[in-house]
Each structure stands twice: as C-alpha cells, then as structure tokens.
Design a protein around this motif. Structure first.
Motif, mmCIF file in Angstrom:
data_model
loop_
_atom_site.group_PDB
_atom_site.id
_atom_site.type_symbol
_atom_site.label_atom_id
_atom_site.label_comp_id
_atom_site.label_asym_id
_atom_site.label_seq_id
_atom_site.Cartn_x
_atom_site.Cartn_y
_atom_site.Cartn_z
ATOM 1 N N UNK A 4 0.829 -1.211 0.000
ATOM 2 C CA UNK A 4 0.000 0.000 0.000
ATOM 3 C C UNK A 4 0.856 1.250 0.000
ATOM 4 N N UNK A 5 1.929 1.262 0.810
ATOM 5 C CA UNK A 5 2.825 2.429 0.879
ATOM 6 C C UNK A 5 3.513 2.661 -0.465
ATOM 7 N N UNK A 6 3.889 1.539 -1.135
ATOM 8 C CA UNK A 6 4.533 1.702 -2.449
ATOM 9 C C UNK A 6 3.572 2.307 -3.468
ATOM 10 N N UNK A 7 2.280 1.876 -3.388
ATOM 11 C CA UNK A 7 1.292 2.430 -4.329
ATOM 12 C C UNK A 7 1.106 3.919 -4.088
ATOM 13 N N UNK A 8 1.065 4.293 -2.840
ATOM 14 C CA UNK A 8 0.885 5.717 -2.520
ATOM 15 C C UNK A 8 2.087 6.512 -2.990
ATOM 16 N N UNK A 110 -4.776 7.841 3.271
ATOM 17 C CA UNK A 110 -4.682 6.451 2.822
ATOM 18 C C UNK A 110 -6.086 5.879 2.705
ATOM 19 N N UNK A 111 -6.146 4.599 2.270
ATOM 20 C CA UNK A 111 -7.450 3.931 2.144
ATOM 21 C C UNK A 111 -8.128 3.835 3.504
ATOM 22 N N UNK A 112 -7.320 3.721 4.552
ATOM 23 C CA UNK A 112 -7.872 3.632 5.904
ATOM 24 C C UNK A 112 -8.187 5.019 6.464
#
Length: 589
Positions: A4-8, A110-112
C-alpha cells in the motif's frame, strides 16, 4: 501494508511529475504541515528555491502585513478539520512583492482514511484582483462624473424600477436614494427599448412649474453576454438652445430673404470656405444654382482673374493674408460655362456671437457695360495716339528725307563750289562745312534711321547701339533673337522705345553700362533696356531733366499700348533702371 505504501509513493511521484508542468503553484506538505515538495512554478513566482522551503510551513514565510488574519484563521480551522477548501489570500515573494493567490487545499489520506499530508494548488489571481479594483474605482469615478453633469441620467430594470439615477435627475424629480419606491413600470417606448431599439426624441416636461424641452435618448443596457437587462435614459435640457435656434432661424430667413431680393450678387461662405448661400443674381452670373453650389469650396464656384493678365486670383486669400479687398478693383469672373464677366464688389468678414471668425460674405455686380464703354474709350484713345504717332513718324520721315536729299545735297554742293572758287584754301571753312554736313546727316538719321527703313529691327538696334557707343564712349551691349521681322509700325515703335530709354540712361541717369536685348518667346516679344545709373527720381518733379524723363516714359507707355502690350519700369535710386516692353508676337489687330 508495504504494498500500500509503495502504491501511494508511486501516485505521489506521478502527481509531482504532472505538477512540474502546470502554471499553478503546487505545494506538498506532510500531515504536520511542513513542506515536502514544491513545483517549479512555485520557485519562479515566489523566488524561493526548493531547498530553502523544504521542512518549513508555508504560512511562516509566504504571508506578511497585508495578509488578512481572518483568512489565516479560516485556513487553520479547515486544516484541523482535514477537509478540502478554497480561499483567496495575499502572499509575498522572497523580495517582498505581494501577490494574490487562490488556494485549493486538499488533504491526502490512505485507504484507511489516515492523513499523510496536504496538496495545495495555488492560482495567481493578482491581475484579476487588480481588474476588480480598477472596475470598482471606475464605477466610483463614473458615479462622480454622472452626478456632476447637468443632464438627467437614469436606468430602469424590466419591472420599471429605478436602479440608478444621478443627482440632476433626483433634484428635478425629487427622488431619494431608494429608487425602487418610485417604480411606475415601463411605458410603451421603454418596452420597445427593452427589445433592443434605440430611441431619440424631443419631449416637454414640467419642472418647477416651468415647461422645459429635453432631447432624450433611451437605449438598451446590456450585460457582458450581450443580453438587455435594463433601459437607460439620458435627457439634455435644450430649452434655451431651442429658443436661440428658433431666433437664429428667423434671423437667417430674414437675412436670406433680404440678400435674395437685392440686385447685386451675394455669396456667403462658412469658416471652412465652403459655400452656404447664393442669391438669384449670384446664380445667374456664376452659372451655379444653390443646390449644386452648396458645400463646394468657394474657388470651385467663384473663379476670378486679373483684367490685364490671365492670372487667377483668390480674393479670400488676399483678404485673410494681406488684409486687402481685391474686389474693389475690376476683375474678370469665369462663369460655369466659361464666360468672362467683368465684376467689382466687396468682401465682408462675418463674426459669430463671440466675435470669432464665422465666414465671409461676398457682394459683386456685373460691370460689363462700364467695362465695354471704357474699352471703347481706350481703343479710341489708342487709335488717336496711334494716328498722332504715325503722323509724327511720317513727318519725321519727310523731314529726314528733305534734310538728307535737300539740305544735305545743297551743303555738299556749296562745299564743292567753295573748294573750286577759292584760290586760298581755308581749312577752317572746309572743316566747318564738313561738320555741318555731318550734323545734317546725324539729324536725318535720328529722325528716321536709314537702317530702320531698309533692314530688320535687330539690325537697326545694333546700328543704334554701335553709333551711341562710338559717340559717348561707354559700354553698351546688344543681344537679340527674333525669328522673323515685324511690320513697320511695331518695328518703329519698339525702336523709338529703345532709343528713348537709351537716351534717358545716357543723358539723365549718368550710366556707364547699358544692356539692350530683344527676345522672342513662344507668344511674346520682349524688349529690355537696363542701365546701372542713378535711377529715376520720382520726387523731383520741378527738375527739367525729370520732366523730360517723365515725358519720355509717357511716350514709351503710349507706344506700348498701341501695340497691345505693356510697359514695366523698375528703378531704385543708385541701383539703376530696368525697362521692359512686352507685346504679342503677332499683331492682334
């Protein structure tokens, strides 16, 4: 979590790449508000390099004295709420120059829904703010101007309510600032204006118990999209002007009626030198009627030239530049059909109520009868003088022949008898006889030169010049160009003029150089005699020499008139004299 961090991070990098190619200022911060990245436009506008602002909060170095504190509080509150918002604020460049920006701040989550930072997109709106300020200033200036003018200005909305009127309107119709209270709806004309028509008309209104006349313009008021949303009105009080115009019209009618009825021709010209009016006499003489002549320049209708020469004259120019009324003299007017009409008259400058130049009035009349009478008198006088001069020349010729053939031969015979019969020759007596014979020959030659009788005019003049040059021992030059000889009458007259002019220069002007020329032009023959003597003295009329010279000049002028020519004399004391005679190449008689 790592994925997730890489996508962001990838999305963040992509946003940075796009941001570097936009005209807006873009700032990325972390969740605490510290700058993590700025685009190149930010560096260009703020004059800060990226390395100088990383790790700082924007509000700590971009804002200054003109930044609104309420706007700053609004920004802080929305940042705490972690919502997207917009605001206009004044920022400052590194050099201290202020500029307006429109902020569009978006939280990055983030998504969260975890906040990881903010992106601020800033548009430079300094020009827009400046235009708004100028428009507000212009609106105030316009209001001030409209309140100053003395005419009525008002605007009605489609319901007929006043949305604007100036002080002059309010004063005359007793309206207060609340124009909506005086709604009377739109009348029929105003409804037409609302459809896009523009109306101009006179109207009478009672104001302060007086009936006033207004020139009113009603026009559609459009918005920026070209749609009509109101009816504008401008009314100018021209009551006094209307009365003045009516009085002026009455005076003009009286003036033109008077001018039209007089016998003399009359033309009025405006200050632009265009024709305003011609009366009946002017129409008849010029050949132009008023309809065709009006608005034409005066010199296109009223063409004049001098009597003696075909030289065009501008009477208005003579009056304005030289303060001379040339129409006091007799002139020739050229009519539309080419007739040359002798006229005389006068010019009068017209002035307006402020004594400023308003035009010129021209009055003139046909003097053909007087001109023809004078011409007849001049012709008779010329014929009389011609007959006298011809008689004088005939008598001179007769006396010259008698001197030469009679007395001259007799003296020669006496000389021979004396020489044969006297035993003691007396040289003195013989010398005296020779002188007497020479004197008789000289007198005969002066009365009628043999070369003038037997040769052409240039030969006779050249002989005269050589003879006088030998007798008086001064410098006399002669030049001629004549393609053909003249008739006897004109040849004798030109010779006598040259003879008189040269004798005046020799006997009275004390000249030591004389030049004589006889030149043929295309249609004229010009005889000129110039000397370097003391000039003509017109003031010394009692002097015998002056009287003799004056008599000689009169004689020369008469001879020039006989040949349908003219004589010009230019002389200045101490500078010599120039005498010019011009005659037609061919005898018009």
């Amino acid at each position: 979590m790592i994925v997730e961090d890489e996508r962001i991070h990838e999305e963040h990098s992509l946003l940075k790449m796009v941001a570097d190619n936009t005209t807006n200022l873009i700032i990325f911060t972390d969740a605490a508000g510290y700058i993590t990245w700025v685009n190149k436009t930010f560096e260009k506008v703020t004059e800060y390099r990226s390395a100088e602002v990383l790790g700082k909060k924007p509000g700590h170095f971009l804002q200054g004295p003109l930044t609104n504190p309420d706007t700053q509080d609004y920004i802080r509150n929305n940042l705490q709420r972690q919502v997207r918002f917009k605001a206009d604020i004044v920022n400052y460049t590194k050099s201290g120059k202020d500029y307006w920006v429109e902020l569009d701040i978006m939280p990055l989550k983030t998504v969260e829904k975890k906040l990881i930072g903010y992106m601020s997109v800033q548009s430079n709106v300094s020009n827009v703010k400046m235009m708004i300020g100028e428009m507000l200033s212009a609106k105030g200036i316009l209001r001030t101007v409209l309140d100053t003018v003395p005419f009525h200005v008002s605007v009605k909305d489609p319901q007929g309510r006043f949305i604007f009127y100036n002080k002059a309107f309010s004063k005359d119709f007793r309206h207060n600032e609340n124009g909506n209270d005086y709604a009377k709806g739109l009348n029929k004309q105003e409804k037409e204006v609302l459809k896009g028509r523009r109306l101009v008309f006179d109207q009478s209104m009672r104001i302060n118990d007086q009936v006033r006349t207004f020139l009113t313009l009603k026009f559609p008021v459009e918005n920026s999209g070209g749609q009509t949303y109101a009816v504008g009105r401008v009314s100018i009080d021209f009551t006094e002007l209307k009365h003045a115009r009516e009085n002026l019209r009455e005076r003009e009618q009286l003036y033109f009626s008077t001018v039209k009825s007089i016998n003399d021709a009359a033309i009025t010209v405006g200050k632009d030198f265009k024709i305003i009016f011609l009366n009946n006499s002017a129409e008849r003489l010029t050949g132009f009627n008023l309809k065709n002549a009006r608005s034409k320049l005066i010199h296109d209708v009223f063409k004049v030239q001098s009597l003696d020469r075909n030289i065009a004259i501008n009477p208005l120019q003579c009056m304005i530049q030289e303060h001379t009324d040339i129409l006091n003299e007799e002139l020739l007017m050229i009519s539309k059909d080419g007739r040359k009409i002798p006229i005389e008259g006068s010019l009068t400058e017209m002035q307006d109520s402020n004594d400023d130049f308003a035009g010129i009035a021209i009055f003139f009349k046909d003097v053909s009868d007087r001109f023809e009478r004078r011409k007849l008198e001049r012709d008779m006088e010329v014929r009389r003088i011609s007959a006298v001069i011809e008689g004088q020349e005939s008598e001179r010729d007769r006396i010259s022949k008698e001197l030469h053939d009679g007395l001259g031969q007799m003296l020669n015979l006496v000389k021979m008898r004396v020489y044969v019969n006297l035993e003691d020759k007396e040289p003195e007596l013989t010398e005296l006889m020779d002188e007497a014979i020479q004197e008789v020959r000289r007198m005969s030659e002066n009365l009628m030169p043999a070369k003038l009788r037997d040769f052409d005019l240039p030969t006779a003049l050249n002989s005269l010049v050589k003879q006088l040059k030998r007798i008086y021992d001064i410098d006399i030059s002669f030049y001629s160009y004549l393609s053909e000889d003249l008739d006897d009458s004109r040849k004798i007259n030109l010779y006598r003029i040259a003879q008189e002019a040269i004798n005046n220069a020799l006997k009275h002007a004390e000249a030591n150089h004389i030049s004589v020329s006889l030149i043929e032009d295309e249609d004229k023959i010009r005889l000129a005699i110039e000397d370097n003597g003391i000039g003509l003295n017109s003031e010394d009329n009692n002097n015998t020499s002056a009287k003799s010279t004056r008599h000689g000049l009169i004689n020369m002028r008469e001879r020039a008139n006989i040949m349908d020519g003219y004589l010009i004399i230019e002389s200045n004391p101490g500078l010599g004299t120039l005498i010019i005679v011009e005659i037609p190449k061919y005898d018009r008689k």
